[in-house]
Scaffold this active site. Structure first.
Site, short mmCIF file in Angstrom:
data_model
loop_
_atom_site.label_atom_id
_atom_site.label_comp_id
_atom_site.label_asym_id
_atom_site.label_seq_id
_atom_site.Cartn_x
_atom_site.Cartn_y
_atom_site.Cartn_z
CE LYS A 109 -4.65 0.40 0.36
NZ LYS A 109 -5.37 -0.44 0.13
P1 NAD Z 1 -12.94 7.23 -2.82
O1 NAD Z 1 -12.09 8.18 -2.53
O2 NAD Z 1 -13.59 6.60 -4.20
O3 NAD Z 1 -14.14 7.51 -1.72
C1 NAD Z 1 -14.21 7.70 -0.53
C2 NAD Z 1 -15.42 8.31 0.07
O4 NAD Z 1 -15.46 8.29 1.53
C3 NAD Z 1 -15.65 9.99 -0.49
O5 NAD Z 1 -17.03 10.04 -0.90
C4 NAD Z 1 -15.16 10.57 0.61
O6 NAD Z 1 -15.85 11.98 0.39
C5 NAD Z 1 -15.77 9.73 1.80
N1 NAD Z 1 -14.95 10.31 2.90
C6 NAD Z 1 -13.76 10.53 3.25
N2 NAD Z 1 -13.54 11.05 4.62
C7 NAD Z 1 -14.79 10.81 5.11
C8 NAD Z 1 -15.11 11.01 6.42
N3 NAD Z 1 -14.29 11.38 7.31
N4 NAD Z 1 -16.45 10.88 6.82
C9 NAD Z 1 -17.42 10.20 5.93
N5 NAD Z 1 -16.87 10.27 4.57
C10 NAD Z 1 -15.44 10.30 4.23
O7 NAD Z 1 -12.22 5.69 -2.34
P2 NAD Z 1 -13.03 4.18 -2.30
O8 NAD Z 1 -12.01 3.59 -3.19
O9 NAD Z 1 -14.61 4.12 -2.33
O10 NAD Z 1 -12.45 3.68 -0.79
C11 NAD Z 1 -13.20 3.71 0.33
C12 NAD Z 1 -12.52 2.72 1.29
O11 NAD Z 1 -12.56 1.45 0.63
C13 NAD Z 1 -11.47 2.98 1.89
O12 NAD Z 1 -11.18 2.55 3.20
C14 NAD Z 1 -10.52 1.87 0.81
O13 NAD Z 1 -9.16 1.63 1.48
C15 NAD Z 1 -11.53 0.73 0.92
N6 NAD Z 1 -11.30 -0.09 -0.28
C16 NAD Z 1 -11.35 0.47 -1.69
C17 NAD Z 1 -11.11 -0.51 -2.82
C18 NAD Z 1 -11.42 -0.17 -4.38
O14 NAD Z 1 -11.41 -1.00 -5.16
N7 NAD Z 1 -11.43 1.17 -4.49
C19 NAD Z 1 -10.76 -1.85 -2.44
C20 NAD Z 1 -10.76 -2.58 -1.10
C21 NAD Z 1 -10.92 -1.41 0.10
#
Ligand code: NAD
Length: 422
Positions: A109
């Site tokens: 990561k």
């Molecule tokens: P993203 O950047 O597309 O979206 C993140 C969302 O969370 C946004 O809507 C943002 O405004 C919101 N956010 C940020 N801080 C916040 C807070 N304090 N309170 C409420 N909302 C908040 O990211 P993503 O890819 O959707 O990832 C989200 C989570 O899923 C992360 O923990 C990431 O590690 C995990 N994840 C993502 C993937 C992937 O394929 N993208 C895979 C596995 C895990």
């Protein structure tokens, strides 16, 4: 060493979780350090010209946890508070997750400590390209493969791929996953994590022998994972999504929010701010409102000692990485009969599974259809879910301990059979 290099509350949390499972698996002494401490940690400076002519320097990181099962694999996040310790914790979780799904990867990561919203599109491209340039000595299709995460998307992956390829003098699609399909991205990769969450929520309902139809859901975070999950729960599972939030606001509507309209609104406005699909509420309150399914899909450590006792959901589907602290976990453990937890390393594994499919297809120059991808994904998710449930029942442990112990055991077995060199 660990305290100095990885000192960070998120790494502390990953270590606490690991130690608890290491006790269960009777892993002692130096073998614990051998399993948890990352193989490599890279820290780089990323200088760019801003559009106003000034120079800005950002800090970039990449942590590669272990190489026992194959190359490392993991997301790249662009968030202002990113640290080396947070990257290390996420790399460690990624390792247990890949091993749980049977993928031939160690975890990695990294990313850049920057708020992407503070950059112009040109500046974002400069940061992305310079980050990849700095990482070229340390990554490769058989060494470490990047993917998207918080604050990054298909466009950033395309810039990563183009920068690496320009340096190699040939197109190297397999250096990143989560690319646009036109560049060799896999059908359904963007939706994969959310789709996996929805599949596992349905599977949990099935396990509990109740129906999701007409149930209510609350989703924290409305980015890639949160929005796809919310739409899947509403349109595939027949649930009513009564609460959603992002970094700016939280919205509540007991009649149900039209999440496809919310999705289009966010695509246009970059945030839920100004969307009138529900009443604005305190974001902290969102997590403790009564609902059937609660999905944290944003950041780490949002379910803590202070709100875990107040959760009023039947299923907690941890779409984000590390949303629940160990202290909160102890409380959820006591509420095991009330709340069914789908732990993060299982709940969001769909993303890395389809990233693995993308990597395999790119190496072979062979593309699978959407149907093939979904079919293969569901089979892996089903296998992982069943294994976690079976072990939890057999050993009388929580779903989280079960999932972590399966992952840790597989990494341990690979390390043991390879032996320690020299
Ligand atoms: P993203 O950047 O597309 O979206 C993140 C969302 O969370 C946004 O809507 C943002 O405004 C919101 N956010 C940020 N801080 C916040 C807070 N304090 N309170 C409420 N909302 C908040 O990211 P993503 O890819 O959707 O990832 C989200 C989570 O899923 C992360 O923990 C990431 O590690 C995990 N994840 C993502 C993937 C992937 O394929 N993208 C895979 C596995 C895990």
């Amino acid at each position: 060493m660990e305290r100095e290099i990885y000192f960070d509350p998120v790494f502390k949390m990953a270590r606490q979780q690991f130690d608890a499972v290491a006790d269960l698996l009777e892993i002692h002494g130096g073998e614990r350090d051998q399993l948890i401490l990352p193989k490599r940690a890279i820290s780089v400076s990323i200088p760019i010209h801003r559009e106003d002519g000034s120079i800005a320097v950002f800090q970039g990181y990449r942590v590669q946890h272990h190489l026992a099962l194959g190359p490392t694999k993991g997301g790249t996040r662009f968030t202002p508070t990113l640290t080396l310790g947070e990257s290390a914790a996420l790399a460690v979780w990624m390792s247990w997750k890949c091993a749980l799904a049977g993928l031939p990867y160690g975890g990695a990561k990294g990313g850049v400590a920057v708020d992407p919203r503070s950059l112009t599109p040109t500046e974002l491209q400069r940061v992305s390209r310079r980050y990849m340039l700095e990482m070229i000595p340390f990554v490769g299709p058989q060494t470490d493969i990047m993917g998207p995460d918080l604050g990054t998307n298909e466009q950033v992956m395309a810039w990563f791929m183009d920068s690496y390829s320009s340096h190699a003098g040939k197109s190297v699609a397999e250096i990143v996953t989560g690319k646009p399909t036109v560049l060799g991205g896999c059908a359904g990769r963007r939706e994969a994590t959310g789709r996996g969450v929805v599949f596992l929520v349905e599977r949990a309902y099935n396990h509990l022998q109740i129906s999701p139809q007409g149930g209510t859901a609350i989703v924290q975070g409305f980015g890639n994972v949160g929005s796809v999950t919310a739409c899947g729960l509403a349109y595939r599972t027949g649930m009513k999504v009564i609460g959603i939030s992002d970094q700016m606001i939280a919205l509540y509507n007991p009649k149900g929010i039209d999440v496809s309209v919310a999705d289009r609104y966010v695509a246009e406005h970059k945030s839920l701010e100004g969307f009138d699909g529900g009443e604005m509420i305190d974001p902290a309150e969102l997590l403790t409102l009564p609902c059937d399914v609660l999905v944290p899909a944003a950041i780490e450590r949002v379910i803590t000692q202070s709100n875990a006792g107040q959760l009023r959901c039947r299923i907690l589907a941890e779409a984000a990485n590390g949303p629940t602290t160990p202290e909160a976990d102890a409380i959820l453990e006591q509420r095991r009969d009330e709340i069914f937890v789908i732990p993060d390393i299982l709940c969001n594994v769909g993303g890395v599974v389809v990233s693995y499919f993308e990597w395999v297809q790119d190496i072979q120059n062979f593309l699978w259809t959407d149907t093939e991808v979904i079919d293969r994904l569901c089979r892996i998710l089903e296998g992982a879910f069943s294994a976690v449930i079976r072990r939890a029942k057999e050993r009388g442990i929580s779903n989280r301990s079960s999932a972590l112990s399966i992952g840790i055991e597989r990494v341990r077995a690979a390390k043991q059979i390879r032996g320690l060199f020299p």
